[in-house]
Write a protein that holds these residues in place. Structure first.
Motif, short mmCIF file in Angstrom:
data_model
loop_
_atom_site.label_atom_id
_atom_site.label_comp_id
_atom_site.label_asym_id
_atom_site.label_seq_id
_atom_site.Cartn_x
_atom_site.Cartn_y
_atom_site.Cartn_z
N CYS A 38 0.88 -0.96 -0.04
CA CYS A 38 -0.07 -0.01 -0.07
C CYS A 38 0.84 1.47 0.02
CB CYS A 38 -0.75 -0.14 1.21
SG CYS A 38 -1.97 -1.41 1.28
N SER A 39 1.88 1.20 0.66
CA SER A 39 2.81 2.46 0.82
C SER A 39 3.27 3.12 -0.59
CB SER A 39 4.20 1.83 1.84
OG SER A 39 4.93 1.15 0.96
N ALA A 44 -6.10 1.28 -3.70
CA ALA A 44 -6.74 2.30 -3.44
C ALA A 44 -7.15 2.37 -2.01
CB ALA A 44 -7.89 2.36 -4.24
N GLY A 45 -7.57 3.67 -1.53
CA GLY A 45 -7.87 3.67 -0.03
C GLY A 45 -8.81 2.63 0.27
N ALA A 46 -9.92 2.63 -0.38
CA ALA A 46 -11.02 1.65 0.00
C ALA A 46 -10.48 0.07 -0.08
CB ALA A 46 -12.18 1.61 -0.96
N ASP A 47 -9.57 -0.15 -0.69
CA ASP A 47 -8.98 -1.58 -0.64
C ASP A 47 -7.85 -2.09 0.35
OD1 ASP A 47 -10.91 -2.00 -2.61
OD2 ASP A 47 -9.60 -1.36 -4.18
N MET A 48 -7.36 -0.73 1.14
CA MET A 48 -6.25 -0.94 1.93
C MET A 48 -6.48 -1.92 3.05
SD MET A 48 -4.37 2.59 2.21
CE MET A 48 -3.87 3.53 0.71
N PRO A 303 -0.07 3.79 -11.01
CA PRO A 303 -1.66 3.44 -10.66
C PRO A 303 -1.76 2.57 -9.72
CG PRO A 303 -0.87 2.16 -12.72
CD PRO A 303 0.22 3.38 -12.39
N PRO A 304 -2.66 2.29 -9.24
CA PRO A 304 -3.05 1.29 -8.29
C PRO A 304 -3.39 -0.08 -9.15
CG PRO A 304 -4.88 2.60 -8.23
CD PRO A 304 -3.88 3.03 -8.94
N ALA A 315 -6.87 10.70 -3.60
CA ALA A 315 -7.11 10.68 -2.19
C ALA A 315 -6.48 9.48 -1.70
CB ALA A 315 -8.67 10.29 -2.11
N SER A 316 -6.14 8.35 -2.38
CA SER A 316 -5.46 7.32 -1.83
C SER A 316 -4.00 7.63 -1.73
CB SER A 316 -5.62 5.93 -2.67
OG SER A 316 -6.71 5.72 -2.70
#
Length: 345
Positions: A38-39, A44-48, A303-304, A315-316
């Motif tokens: 994730c770092s 993306a934030g919702a999947d972290m 990209p994620p 945002a992520s």
């Protein structure tokens, strides 16, 4: 002090109450998968949160076991780095087999990059650039940076001692194996791919070699510090940051050659500096910060894995930056409180 700037723990270790002793274990279990995947913006934030929970047994379990092995035997950071490299080969070569699977990233936002990779070695069946990337990130982000950060939050008396007793170690080993089996059994990741016997034997031999080298007695020998004084932590931190970003932003065979030279040079400089008087946990944290900050910067440039809107991606990336800064600022504050952050000379 050892030749690697660490105070040796006493032979008789006093065990703390379970809750206090297990707190850093839980922290490392969660931080390792976040740093690994994730770092740098992989999720993306919702999947972290889901990614951290699913990957914690494998990534976090490996980080805890490697840290326990090094701290129990007195192998220090050389042993941690070598075992981290062994884990990287084991993970990418034997577990998810991303090292050998040309379609591993085919259904992600990195598919085009993977297909265009011109550093694949046909005889060995892997991409040299991906091998450098996988191995470097597992060493720096999955294992070393999380251990350095969590240990920085602990007092000097607790930092280098073991966290788990024998039953806890056995449970952690089982957790790691189950987490690895879960990833191996997930066909959506491997896409039905299985490495050839030759590839599996070759990867296993490399892992075994790294483990054997990590276990050498030389890492546990006492060495008097060099007469020179260690630089301020900002210098090794900046050096790690420059190397991490420089290697990450290059591609092709030039990137492979540059990475090998840069990693070798970085290792040589850090080994030399760590043998000087005054090298301590502040320097170790600065090195971890260099890798983590580099990953956070890289998050804005890649990209994620899964498609995300520009707003979601931004945002992520901002969330990653905030979390990285918060983690490092907290660790820095703890070291300052214990008087372990050297003043500028």
């Amino acid at each position: 002090m050892t030749q690697h700037g660490e105070q040796r723990t006493t032979v008789g270790h006093t065990w703390e109450p379970g809750r206090r002793r297990l707190a850093p274990v839980l922290a490392l279990l969660l931080l390792a998968p976040w740093a690994a995947e994730c770092s740098w913006g992989g999720f993306a934030g919702a999947d972290m949160l889901l990614a951290v929970v699913v990957l914690a047994p494998m990534y976090g379990g490996a980080a805890v076991l490697i840290r326990e092995a090094a701290r129990r035997t007195g192998g220090g950071w050389p042993m941690i780095v070598l075992l981290a490299a062994g884990f990287g080969v084991f993970q990418a070569g034997l577990v998810d087999q991303a090292l050998f699977n040309p379609e591993f990233l085919a259904d992600t936002e990195f598919a085009e990059l993977s297909a265009a990779d011109g550093t694949r070695i046909p005889v060995l069946g892997f991409s040299a650039q991906e091998a450098v990337s996988f191995l470097g990130n597992h060493v720096a982000l999955t294992i070393c940076a999380p251990i350095a950060i969590v240990e920085a939050y602990l007092s000097p008396a607790r930092r280098l001692g073991p966290w788990l007793r024998a039953p806890g170690l056995a449970a952690m080993a089982v957790l790691y194996l189950l987490g690895s089996l879960l990833i191996f059994a997930d066909d959506s990741g491997r896409k039905g791919f299985l490495a050839s016997p030759g590839q599996l034997i070759g990867a296993s031999a490399v892992v075994l070699g790294l483990v054997v080298v990590a276990a050498l007695p030389r890492w546990r020998r006492r060495m008097p510090p060099a007469p020179a004084v260690a630089p301020h932590p900002s210098r090794p931190g900046a050096l790690v940051l420059v190397v991490y970003l420089g290697v990450s932003l290059l591609s092709g065979w030039f990137a492979v050659a540059a990475a090998v030279v840069a990693f070798a040079g970085l290792a040589a400089v850090l080994v030399r500096w760590s043998g000087r008087a005054g090298w301590g946990q502040g320097h170790v944290l600065a090195c971890a910060a260099g890798a983590l900050v580099g990953a956070a910067v890289l998050a804005y440039l890649v990209p994620p894995y899964a498609p995300a809107s520009p707003a979601q991606a931004l945002a992520s990336d901002v969330l990653v930056s905030v979390l990285a800064v918060a983690l490092l600022a907290g660790a820095y504050a703890r070291l300052r409180r214990h008087g372990e952050w050297p003043r500028r000379r």
